[in-house]
Design a protein around this motif. Structure first.
Motif, PDB file in Angstrom:
ATOM      1  N   ASP A 135       0.857  -1.181   0.000  1.00  0.00           N
ATOM      2  CA  ASP A 135       0.000   0.000   0.000  1.00  0.00           C
ATOM      3  C   ASP A 135       0.896   1.235   0.000  1.00  0.00           C
ATOM      4  O   ASP A 135       1.608   1.503   0.975  1.00  0.00           O
ATOM      5  CB  ASP A 135      -0.902  -0.012   1.240  1.00  0.00           C
ATOM      6  CG  ASP A 135      -1.891   1.148   1.249  1.00  0.00           C
ATOM      7  OD1 ASP A 135      -1.753   2.064   0.413  1.00  0.00           O
ATOM      8  OD2 ASP A 135      -2.791   1.135   2.112  1.00  0.00           O
ATOM      9  N   MET A 137       0.203   4.264   0.202  1.00  0.00           N
ATOM     10  CA  MET A 137      -0.271   5.408   0.985  1.00  0.00           C
ATOM     11  C   MET A 137       0.035   5.265   2.466  1.00  0.00           C
ATOM     12  O   MET A 137      -0.421   6.065   3.280  1.00  0.00           O
ATOM     13  CB  MET A 137      -1.772   5.603   0.776  1.00  0.00           C
ATOM     14  CG  MET A 137      -2.135   6.018  -0.639  1.00  0.00           C
ATOM     15  SD  MET A 137      -1.167   7.443  -1.229  1.00  0.00           S
ATOM     16  CE  MET A 137      -1.696   8.710  -0.071  1.00  0.00           C
ATOM     17  N   LYS A 138       0.821   4.249   2.820  1.00  0.00           N
ATOM     18  CA  LYS A 138       1.219   4.132   4.220  1.00  0.00           C
ATOM     19  C   LYS A 138       2.608   3.526   4.321  1.00  0.00           C
ATOM     20  O   LYS A 138       3.067   2.812   3.428  1.00  0.00           O
ATOM     21  CB  LYS A 138       0.217   3.286   5.011  1.00  0.00           C
ATOM     22  CG  LYS A 138       0.184   1.814   4.632  1.00  0.00           C
ATOM     23  CD  LYS A 138      -0.816   1.056   5.488  1.00  0.00           C
ATOM     24  CE  LYS A 138      -0.875  -0.430   5.103  1.00  0.00           C
ATOM     25  NZ  LYS A 138      -1.870  -1.167   5.909  1.00  0.00           N
ATOM     26  N   ASP A 189       0.183  13.103   0.762  1.00  0.00           N
ATOM     27  CA  ASP A 189       0.304  13.012  -0.692  1.00  0.00           C
ATOM     28  C   ASP A 189       1.676  13.511  -1.141  1.00  0.00           C
ATOM     29  O   ASP A 189       2.132  14.582  -0.717  1.00  0.00           O
ATOM     30  CB  ASP A 189      -0.784  13.847  -1.371  1.00  0.00           C
ATOM     31  CG  ASP A 189      -2.174  13.245  -1.184  1.00  0.00           C
ATOM     32  OD1 ASP A 189      -2.253  12.035  -0.870  1.00  0.00           O
ATOM     33  OD2 ASP A 189      -3.159  13.982  -1.353  1.00  0.00           O
TER      34      ASP A 189
END
Length: 614
Positions: A135, A137-138, A189
């Motif tokens: 993932d 985003m982490k 982001d």
């Protein structure tokens, strides 16, 4: 080896006295060469089909460890490496029974390997499909403490985190396994790194702040309590040492372009060896040579415009303190090197030098090269060889010394009128990158104006000599040029023009002189083309080229009846291929001497007849 001495003396009265001394014997051990691959750990990933790792241990030359870690592949164990660990041999055992043979983890290649239950091999990269997509985003941080106590420990985050934490309210673990606890950090982001501290109240795991660089380590890492680096993923690789390549380009006297990543802990330099005897052995140079230090710089707009293919490259400037040795460096072996802070060699490559030669020896553009005769008929022979250690003239079997001009890199010698017509070569002693050593090449003059057969020797010839002018040359009245916008151009190969033309005498077929046969089929065809509007004939290469024997007797011919084979047969090609290396067929795109006509088109390739006929 330390030695201690004690001397005891006894005098005539029986009294004794003594004294001691100490020294060492033998040679001290040679210092270890610094290593360019700094791996703090060796990690073995182990997969069992039953998922039961209880009691299984990693036994290695660097230590013993349990398979404590867990990941998507299975379990993993690690051992700490010291600076002299070298390769690690290991087995995986339980109660004295091994699963598979003794294996070797080569630390110069990798810091981790993957093995499977019941299989003898090992992989140095993760097997395909072993790990699910991450993932993006982490960031996931797995944290291990030797004491197993995780109460109160949390993660303080700031740069890169979507939700930076307050010191008093750290991020808590989301899970725990046999390795330790796991933290998951949602990312902002566009984040390229994550700044964080593992702490318990005001107690930090390590004193300094941490930053996880995603480009280097990814977003899924394993930490060992009390240590600054990462257990996984492993980093470090074998140094890039290839002296046979030439990845660095020296573009002018002060500037080198070499795409090597530098940090505050690395240094870069050009190393030169006048004797050309540097090699790579055991990850280091065989000797250190002489250094020209390099410092980071940027390319100017003018440099980017001149070397457009290098405009995005990493630029280095020769340290001003070393610039007085640039010309000296260019006359030997050159190696671009990068070193770690401990002196270990990280990268080494050869150096391309056309740019710096043009810059330093640009005055040679005005030099008159090859044989040049003065008003008394005395020739001066000159050749541009700025990197040569020495150049001498081999004149008709006699060695003659030559003088080097330091501003132009041109070597020259002036002789007497008796040199006219003599065969010659140059003996050039120079570092040869292809041979990887200093060699003495015996070569013809690249600015030759005449040659012996098969380009074996150059000839001392003056093109202004009237004997080299064909009849009518001085009075030739060339037709006016046709403007290119109106030009009609035909292409013609000198040999093919007449080699099969039965209207040309057999001895002239395929030669320059065939064009003098005004009533041959070829000449009539040229006149017809002219009448039809052709204004120019473009000759395929007519200069001296390499792969056709220039004497007709030495040229191979096809010795089979090609017409007798079926049209779809491969026999024709097979037959032609046997003669191809030494036959007379060649377009001429392998030039050797641009300023001498090709000898195989001449009635006599040995001497100046080719020039007259051309």
């Amino acid at each position: 080896t330390p030695l201690r001495y004690k001397a005891v003396v006894v005098d005539g009265a029986g009294r004794t006295a003594s004294d001691t001394a100490a020294t060492t014997a033998g040679q001290p051990p040679a210092p270890e060469k610094p290593s360019a691959v700094d791996r703090p750990y060796a990690v073995v990933h182990y997969r069992r089909t039953d998922g039961d790792y209880d009691g299984w241990r990693l036994k290695s030359s660097a230590g013993t460890a349990d398979f404590t870690g867990r990941d998507a592949y299975g379990a993993f164990a690690w051992v700490e490496l010291d600076d002299a660990a070298g390769d690690v041999t290991y087995t995986v055992e339980k109660d004295g029974a091994a699963d598979g043979p003794r294996r070797t983890l080569e630390t110069a290649e990798t810091g981790e390997v993957w093995i499977e239950q019941g299989k003898d091999g090992q992989a140095v990269t993760a097997p395909e499909g072993a790990y699910p997509p991450q993932d993006q985003m982490k960031a996931v941080l797995h944290y291990h403490r030797a004491d197993g106590d995780y109460d109160g420990w949390g993660l303080h985050t700031w740069t890169g985190a979507a939700n930076p934490t307050d010191w008093s309210k750290p991020l808590r673990p989301v899970g725990r396994d046999s390795f330790g606890v796991t933290f998951e950090v949602p990312l902002a982001d566009g984040a390229t790194s994550l700044s964080y501290i593992v702490h318990k109240g005001d107690e930090k795991d390590i004193a300094s702040d941490r930053s996880l660089d995603f480009a280097t380590h990814g977003k899924d890492v394993w930490l060992l309590g009390g240590t600054a680096g990462y257990l996984l993923p492993t980093v470090g690789s074998a140094p890039d040492l290839d002296l046979g390549a030439s990845k660095a380009q020296w573009i002018d006297a002060d500037t080198v372009v070499w795409n090597v990543k530098a940090t505050d802990a690395t240094s870069q330099q050009l190393v030169y060896a006048p004797k050309g005897d540097i090699t790579v052995k055991d990850g280091a140079l065989s000797h250190e040579g002489h250094w020209l230090r390099l410092v980071p710089t940027t390319l100017s707009d003018a440099q980017k415009a001149k070397f457009r293919h290098l405009k995005d490259g990493t630029a280095w400037s020769v340290d001003p303190r070393d610039r007085d040795r640039v010309r000296e460096a260019l006359r030997g072996q050159l190696v671009a090197t990068q070193r770690a802070a401990n002196g270990a060699l990280l990268a080494a490559t050869g150096v391309q030098i056309p740019g710096v030669l043009d810059d330093l020896y640009g005055a040679a553009r005005e030099a008159r090269l090859g044989p040049v005769f003065d008003h008394r008929g005395r020739p001066t022979l000159s050749v541009w060889a700025p990197t040569a250690k020495s150049v001498s003239l081999d004149l008709d079997g006699r060695r003659v010394a030559m003088r080097r001009d330091g501003d132009t890199g041109v070597w020259s010698v002036t002789g007497s009128r008796a040199w006219k017509g003599k065969p010659y070569r140059y003996a050039v002693t120079v570092w040869a990158p292809t041979a990887r050593r200093i060699v003495t090449n015996k070569v013809t003059d690249p600015y030759s104006v005449a040659l012996t057969a098969d380009s074996a020797r150059s000839l001392v010839v003056d093109l202004k000599d009237r004997a080299l002018a064909p009849a009518g040359w001085s009075g030739l009245d060339k037709p006016p040029a046709v403007p290119l916008k109106d030009a009609q151009i035909q292409e013609l190969h000198i040999r093919d023009h007449s080699v099969e033309d039965s209207t040309v005498p057999a001895t002239e077929r395929g030669t320059y002189t065939a064009f003098t046969e005004k009533n041959s089929a070829g000449s009539r065809h040229l006149r017809a083309l002219a009448e039809a509007g052709t204004s120019y004939v473009h000759l395929l290469p007519a200069f001296d080229f390499t792969t056709v024997p220039e004497k007709t007797a030495d040229q191979a011919t096809v010795d089979c009846d090609l017409a007798s084979y079926p049209a779809d047969s491969g026999r024709q090609q097979e037959c032609v291929a046997k003669a191809a290396a030494k036959d007379a067929y060649n377009w001429g795109y392998d030039p050797y001497h641009f300023t001498v006509p090709e000898g195989s088109y001449a009635s006599d390739p040995d001497g100046t007849e080719r020039t007259v006929e051309f």
